[in-house]
Design a protein around this motif. Sequence first.
Motif, short mmCIF file in Angstrom:
data_model
loop_
_atom_site.label_atom_id
_atom_site.label_comp_id
_atom_site.label_asym_id
_atom_site.label_seq_id
_atom_site.Cartn_x
_atom_site.Cartn_y
_atom_site.Cartn_z
N PHE A 118 -24.20 59.11 4.92
CA PHE A 118 -24.96 59.94 5.85
C PHE A 118 -24.20 61.24 6.09
O PHE A 118 -22.98 61.23 6.26
N VAL A 119 -24.94 62.34 6.16
CA VAL A 119 -24.41 63.63 6.57
C VAL A 119 -25.02 63.94 7.92
O VAL A 119 -26.22 63.72 8.14
N SER A 120 -24.19 64.44 8.84
CA SER A 120 -24.70 64.83 10.15
C SER A 120 -23.86 65.97 10.70
O SER A 120 -22.66 66.04 10.46
N ASN A 121 -24.50 66.87 11.42
CA ASN A 121 -23.81 67.99 12.03
C ASN A 121 -23.18 67.57 13.35
O ASN A 121 -23.78 66.82 14.12
N GLU A 122 -22.00 68.08 13.58
CA GLU A 122 -21.35 67.89 14.87
C GLU A 122 -21.71 69.12 15.69
O GLU A 122 -21.14 70.19 15.50
N VAL A 123 -22.69 68.98 16.59
CA VAL A 123 -23.22 70.13 17.31
C VAL A 123 -22.67 70.26 18.72
O VAL A 123 -22.96 71.23 19.41
N GLY A 124 -21.86 69.34 19.18
CA GLY A 124 -21.40 69.34 20.55
C GLY A 124 -20.08 70.04 20.80
O GLY A 124 -19.50 69.90 21.86
N LEU A 125 -19.60 70.81 19.84
CA LEU A 125 -18.30 71.46 20.00
C LEU A 125 -18.39 72.86 20.60
O LEU A 125 -17.37 73.47 20.88
N GLY A 126 -19.61 73.37 20.76
CA GLY A 126 -19.78 74.74 21.24
C GLY A 126 -20.12 74.82 22.71
O GLY A 126 -19.85 73.89 23.48
N ILE A 127 -20.74 75.91 23.07
CA ILE A 127 -21.10 76.15 24.46
C ILE A 127 -22.28 75.27 24.86
O ILE A 127 -23.00 74.74 24.01
N VAL A 128 -22.48 75.12 26.16
CA VAL A 128 -23.64 74.39 26.66
C VAL A 128 -24.87 75.26 26.41
O VAL A 128 -24.91 76.42 26.83
N PRO A 129 -25.88 74.72 25.69
CA PRO A 129 -27.07 75.53 25.40
C PRO A 129 -27.78 75.98 26.68
O PRO A 129 -27.70 75.34 27.72
N ASP A 130 -28.53 77.07 26.55
CA ASP A 130 -29.17 77.67 27.71
C ASP A 130 -30.57 77.15 28.00
O ASP A 130 -31.21 77.60 28.94
N ASN A 131 -31.06 76.19 27.19
CA ASN A 131 -32.40 75.67 27.46
C ASN A 131 -32.43 74.16 27.29
O ASN A 131 -31.58 73.58 26.62
N ARG A 132 -33.42 73.57 27.92
CA ARG A 132 -33.47 72.10 27.97
C ARG A 132 -33.62 71.46 26.60
O ARG A 132 -32.95 70.46 26.31
N LEU A 133 -34.50 71.99 25.74
CA LEU A 133 -34.69 71.39 24.42
C LEU A 133 -33.37 71.38 23.64
O LEU A 133 -33.00 70.38 23.04
N ALA A 134 -32.65 72.49 23.68
CA ALA A 134 -31.38 72.56 22.96
C ALA A 134 -30.35 71.60 23.55
O ALA A 134 -29.59 70.97 22.81
N ARG A 135 -30.32 71.49 24.88
CA ARG A 135 -29.38 70.53 25.51
C ARG A 135 -29.77 69.10 25.17
O ARG A 135 -28.91 68.27 24.86
N ASP A 136 -31.07 68.80 25.20
CA ASP A 136 -31.53 67.45 24.83
C ASP A 136 -31.17 67.13 23.39
O ASP A 136 -30.74 66.02 23.07
N PHE A 137 -31.35 68.12 22.50
CA PHE A 137 -31.01 67.92 21.10
C PHE A 137 -29.50 67.68 20.93
O PHE A 137 -29.08 66.77 20.23
N ARG A 138 -28.70 68.51 21.57
CA ARG A 138 -27.24 68.35 21.49
C ARG A 138 -26.82 66.97 21.94
O ARG A 138 -26.02 66.30 21.29
N ASP A 139 -27.39 66.52 23.05
CA ASP A 139 -27.05 65.19 23.57
C ASP A 139 -27.51 64.09 22.62
O ASP A 139 -26.76 63.16 22.33
N ALA A 140 -28.74 64.20 22.12
CA ALA A 140 -29.27 63.19 21.21
C ALA A 140 -28.44 63.13 19.93
O ALA A 140 -28.12 62.04 19.42
N ALA A 141 -28.07 64.30 19.40
CA ALA A 141 -27.25 64.33 18.18
C ALA A 141 -25.89 63.68 18.42
O ALA A 141 -25.38 62.96 17.57
N GLY A 142 -25.34 63.92 19.58
CA GLY A 142 -24.06 63.29 19.92
C GLY A 142 -24.16 61.78 19.97
O GLY A 142 -23.30 61.08 19.43
#
Length: 167
Positions: A118-142
């Motif tokens: 499996f390949v997956s992006n580590e998206v939680g190393l950056g800043i806290v996103p400014d919108n809910r969809l992006a934050r939900d995605f970051r959390d789900a990916a984590g």
Amino acid sequence: MARILLVTGGARSGKSTHAEARTLALGRPAHYIATAEIWDEEMAARIAVHQARRGPEWTTHAEPLDLVGVLRATDDAPRLVDCLTLWLTNLMLGAQDWEAAAKALLASLPDLAAPVVFVSNEVGLGIVPDNRLARDFRDAAGFLNQWVAAAADEVIFTVAGLPMKVK
């Protein structure tokens, strides 16, 4: 249980190249399970670059949603799933229950005979996103990455093209 490998890292970190080499080392021919969907010309160009890099030892399966089904259908040779974060994107943008899909994927792994990378992006190393969809995605990916890492026999984190064994 099949040998399960997770290769994660940031954008352009060398994840896919490393995962492709590792998959082919497990046996040839191999299956390439592509989760990306073509939404625009830029995405089409990215997919073309990935396809041009691969040789004839790959059979490509475009599957944006049904990972369990395609893993079962390709259980005769090593598989590369590239990538879990695009799969997650497809599920979330399609208003599907991503947690149920992830749990079904994890439940299917012990029944598989051939290895899966499996390949997956580590998206939680950056800043806290400014919108809910992006934050939900970051959390789900984590969470998805944590769950797959727990099920994996090996986890590799790539940085600047260098693979580092984490598990």
